[in-house]
Motif scaffolding. Structure first.
Motif, PDB file in Angstrom:
ATOM      1  N   ALA A   1      46.240   4.717  28.414  1.00  0.00           N
ATOM      2  CA  ALA A   1      47.360   5.918  28.770  1.00  0.00           C
ATOM      3  C   ALA A   1      48.863   4.755  29.495  1.00  0.00           C
ATOM      4  O   ALA A   1      49.355   5.419  28.906  1.00  0.00           O
ATOM      5  N   PHE A   2      48.885   3.923  29.489  1.00  0.00           N
ATOM      6  CA  PHE A   2      49.746   2.398  29.511  1.00  0.00           C
ATOM      7  C   PHE A   2      50.514   2.447  28.280  1.00  0.00           C
ATOM      8  O   PHE A   2      50.460   2.081  27.520  1.00  0.00           O
TER       9      PHE A   2
ATOM     10  N   TRP B   1      45.949  13.724  40.227  1.00  0.00           N
ATOM     11  CA  TRP B   1      44.762  12.407  40.009  1.00  0.00           C
ATOM     12  C   TRP B   1      45.970  11.488  38.720  1.00  0.00           C
ATOM     13  O   TRP B   1      45.610  10.454  38.875  1.00  0.00           O
ATOM     14  N   THR B   2      46.863  12.429  37.651  1.00  0.00           N
ATOM     15  CA  THR B   2      47.621  11.180  36.732  1.00  0.00           C
ATOM     16  C   THR B   2      48.158  10.563  37.238  1.00  0.00           C
ATOM     17  O   THR B   2      49.716  11.304  38.244  1.00  0.00           O
ATOM     18  N   ASP B   3      48.618   9.493  36.806  1.00  0.00           N
ATOM     19  CA  ASP B   3      48.970   8.430  37.507  1.00  0.00           C
ATOM     20  C   ASP B   3      50.218   7.864  36.494  1.00  0.00           C
ATOM     21  O   ASP B   3      50.947   7.028  36.571  1.00  0.00           O
TER      22      ASP B   3
ATOM     23  N   ILE C   1      45.738   7.684  33.711  1.00  0.00           N
ATOM     24  CA  ILE C   1      45.480   8.617  33.070  1.00  0.00           C
ATOM     25  C   ILE C   1      47.032   9.129  33.249  1.00  0.00           C
ATOM     26  O   ILE C   1      47.657   9.393  33.876  1.00  0.00           O
ATOM     27  N   ALA C   2      46.946   9.801  31.965  1.00  0.00           N
ATOM     28  CA  ALA C   2      48.290  10.089  31.362  1.00  0.00           C
ATOM     29  C   ALA C   2      48.523  11.462  32.480  1.00  0.00           C
ATOM     30  O   ALA C   2      47.786  12.219  32.137  1.00  0.00           O
ATOM     31  N   HIS C   3      49.767  11.878  32.838  1.00  0.00           N
ATOM     32  CA  HIS C   3      50.746  12.726  32.793  1.00  0.00           C
ATOM     33  C   HIS C   3      50.510  13.847  31.764  1.00  0.00           C
ATOM     34  O   HIS C   3      50.870  13.731  29.899  1.00  0.00           O
ATOM     35  N   SER C   4      50.253  15.472  31.948  1.00  0.00           N
ATOM     36  CA  SER C   4      50.220  16.048  30.780  1.00  0.00           C
ATOM     37  C   SER C   4      51.694  17.261  30.974  1.00  0.00           C
ATOM     38  O   SER C   4      52.426  17.891  32.281  1.00  0.00           O
TER      39      SER C   4
ATOM     40  N   ARG D   1      48.421  12.104  24.726  1.00  0.00           N
ATOM     41  CA  ARG D   1      49.390  12.823  25.505  1.00  0.00           C
ATOM     42  C   ARG D   1      49.774  14.018  24.066  1.00  0.00           C
ATOM     43  O   ARG D   1      50.564  14.874  24.301  1.00  0.00           O
ATOM     44  N   GLN D   2      49.117  14.140  24.002  1.00  0.00           N
ATOM     45  CA  GLN D   2      48.587  15.679  22.467  1.00  0.00           C
ATOM     46  C   GLN D   2      47.949  16.239  22.176  1.00  0.00           C
ATOM     47  O   GLN D   2      46.406  16.166  22.066  1.00  0.00           O
TER      48      GLN D   2
END
Length: 610
Positions: free
Chosen positions: A35-36, A155-157, A161-164, A175-176
């Motif tokens: 996710a970074f 919990w997404t940071d 874990i990517a934000h939606s 992210r898609q």
């Protein structure tokens, strides 16, 4: 029994057997679960890591022979790479964009050879099983990410874990939603294949299939839902599958419907709209998206018009966005697209009909050859051949409405799976030609070079990262941009910053000359309009401004405010006096720099830090 005995292993064989599974799992999992990211691209690091790790797998496999059955597929990749080279050498595509495309296509060809050679060796089943375990691990871990994004978004940071960005929907760490579904559907195919190979117990399969289908529902991807139909067809058509495997494949659409119903019930309980229901609500009903100017059919109609206008040579590889953005269309999309969202149309509009039809014919031959091998194979080989063929079909289906094969983390494993199926020997005349070099040395070196290329890309990317996220002591913006414009792979990102921020005139002109061929957006078109007007190309400036107005983009409201107020305004308020072809705009004398102060200043939307 094959007419050709397996090629005996060399001294590299023991190390390959030991490293095969971990190398494949890392190659599939790390790029898709990372996710970074670093600006300006959200998935560039994922792609670079994919090149590094899949190149490492090629080094582990160290291919030694080149089965002739792979020639149509490799020829298709080579022709597209040649088109990219020509678009740079004789066209206007920037070197950095051409280099990226050629590098990825070369990596894909290498994956095809590695897979095909592995299929000829004594460990073909282990090679496919490693790929299946890797895809399954990626899919299951992506399920966990999807569950967090929908049920525990707090919990997404963004780093783990990517934000939606889509309320109530899962997007995975890529992210898609469509990318998430590609991973999930590949994982479903892998789970069935491992079960058929007696490596995944039936009870585990019974737990994984509903979980993966549930995550597909959480993404609300229509592409993913249609992909389940392909799994159903596989279950119906392949009578060699066990009863349990066929049953689960046939049940996937029903499981999706049950997941939809369960999420609708949960939404009533929690007063939230989640999963596929969230998309329906956002689009105002099941048919809402079809009426949008950004719907796929609208983009396809535009692409067909460009094909009709450029039937022989196309607009040039990588130039769809430039040609499309600068051509007048009725009912233009409000989004800035750089792909047609359909692989055949993309090839036709960029390569022209003769070359694109040849490429598609070669791909069709390669797909037919793979299907023929899958049909004729027996025993364990039949399982890996058919599952591998379905993996390729699945990503091919997605390529009819999306462009997943433009991403390394889909292109490279798809090429490996295709090569694994094509490499299966069929008949006495199906021989393999040698790869130049003694033993597996050539394959080992090629894999290491591919991995090194990915590492170089990560290093080279830092030249443009420092423009958008500068650390302390990194120097002035103009200096950082000038250094970034020297990047062989990512100069177009620096060019965008040069075109849309105060920089020396020469840097601005160079930036506009190249960044306009990456992705034209509001800020870039405003800057280009100002540069054209200041350089004496007044009517061309009017034309670019009019094309921007066609997008009806909210970010351009301020730019056109003077026109709406009834004032004289600037060139953006004046209709063009002539039609300006996109090719003529591409060949304007960019060396003529705009006077100081003519360049558009940074707007509130700017992501570049001074």
């Amino acid at each position: 029994m094959s007419a050709h005995p397996p090629i005996p292993e060399n001294g590299h064989g023991f190390a390959a057997a030991t490293l095969l599974l971990p190398a494949t799992v890392l190659a599939a999992v790390v790029p898709t679960l990372t996710a970074f990211h670093q600006p300006p691209s959200a998935t560039l690091l994922n792609q670079c890591v994919a090149v590094v790790l899949w190149g490492g797998l090629v080094a582990v496999l160290a291919p030694r022979r080149w089965p002739r059955a792979t020639l149509p597929l490799i020829a298709a990749l080579a022709l597209v790479a040649a088109a990219a080279l020509a678009s740079w050498g004789w066209g206007t595509l920037p070197r950095s964009l051409a280099a990226q495309a050629i590098g990825l296509l070369a990596g894909a060809a290498l994956m095809v050879v590695a897979g095909a050679d592995a299929a000829r060796g004594p460990r073909r089943t282990e090679a496919f099983a490693a790929l299946a375990w890797a895809l399954l691990a990626s899919g299951v871990l992506s399920c966990a990410v999807a569950l967090v994004q929908v049920f525990a978004p707090g919990w997404t940071d963004g780093d783990w874990i990517a934000h939606s960005g889509l309320a109530g929907r899962a997007v995975g760490n890529l992210r898609q939603p469509n990318h998430l579904c590609s991973l999930l559907l590949w994982a479903l195919v892998a789970a069935v294949a491992l079960h058929e190979l007696k490596r995944l117990p039936g009870a585990v399969l019974a737990a994984l299939v509903p979980l993966l289908v549930f995550a597909v529902e959480l993404s609300a991807s229509r592409t993913g839902a249609v992909g389940l139909v392909l799994l159903l067809l596989w279950g119906v058509a392949d009578r060699r599958l066990s009863r349990s495997a066929r049953g689960w494949l046939i049940a996937t659409p029903l499981l999706y419907a049950l997941a939809w119903g369960a999420m609708a019930w949960w939404g009533d309980v929690t007063q939230q709209v989640l999963g596929a229901g969230a998309r329906v609500a956002a689009e105002g009903g099941l048919g809402g998206a079809a009426d949008s100017p950004n719907a796929r059919p609208n983009i396809w109609r535009n692409a067909l018009a460009l094909i009709a206008a450029n039937p022989w040579t196309g607009v040039g590889f990588g130039e769809f966005n430039f040609a499309w953005s600068l051509t007048a269309f009725a009912n233009r999309a409000t989004a800035f697209f750089d792909h047609t969202h359909n692989l055949p149309l993309q090839l036709m509009v960029e390569l022209g009909l003769p070359l694109s039809l040849l490429v598609m014919a070669l791909l069709a031959v390669a797909l037919w050859q793979a299907g023929l091998r899958a049909w004729r194979a027996q025993g364990e080989t039949a399982t890996l051949a058919r599952a591998g063929w379905v993996l390729v079909l699945m990503i091919g289906l997605h390529s009819l409405v999306e462009y997943p094969l433009w991403y390394a983390y889909f292109l490279l494993p798809a090429a490996l799976a295709w090569g694994l199926v094509l490499g299966l020997p069929v008949g006495a005349t199906d021989e393999a030609g040698p790869v130049p070099g003694a033993g597996g040395a050539a394959g080992l070196i090629a894999g290491l070079l591919m991995a090194a290329g990915g590492l170089f890309a990560v290093w080279d990317y830092q030249r443009v990262v420092v423009i958008y996220a500068p650390p302390d002591g990194s120097g002035a913006l103009a200096t950082r941009i000038a250094r970034g414009q020297l990047s062989p792979l990512f100069a177009h990102h620096a060019d965008y910053a040069a075109a849309t921020n105060p920089t020396p005139p020469a840097s601005t002109a160079l930036g506009l000359a190249r960044a306009t061929h990456s992705l034209l957006d509001t800020r870039l078109m405003i800057a280009w309009t100002g540069h054209l007007a200041a350089s004496g190309h007044t009517d061309e400036a009017r034309w670019v401004a009019q094309r921007l107005r066609d997008f009806r983009n909210a970010d351009a409201t301020e730019f056109f405010a003077a026109c709406n107020a009834g004032g004289a305004g600037g060139v953006q308020c004046q209709p063009p006096q002539a039609v300006h072809d996109w090719r003529a705009l591409a060949t304007l004398p960019w060396q003529q720099a705009a006077p100081a102060g003519a360049t558009a200043q940074p707007t509130k939307a700017s992501s570049v830090r001074q």
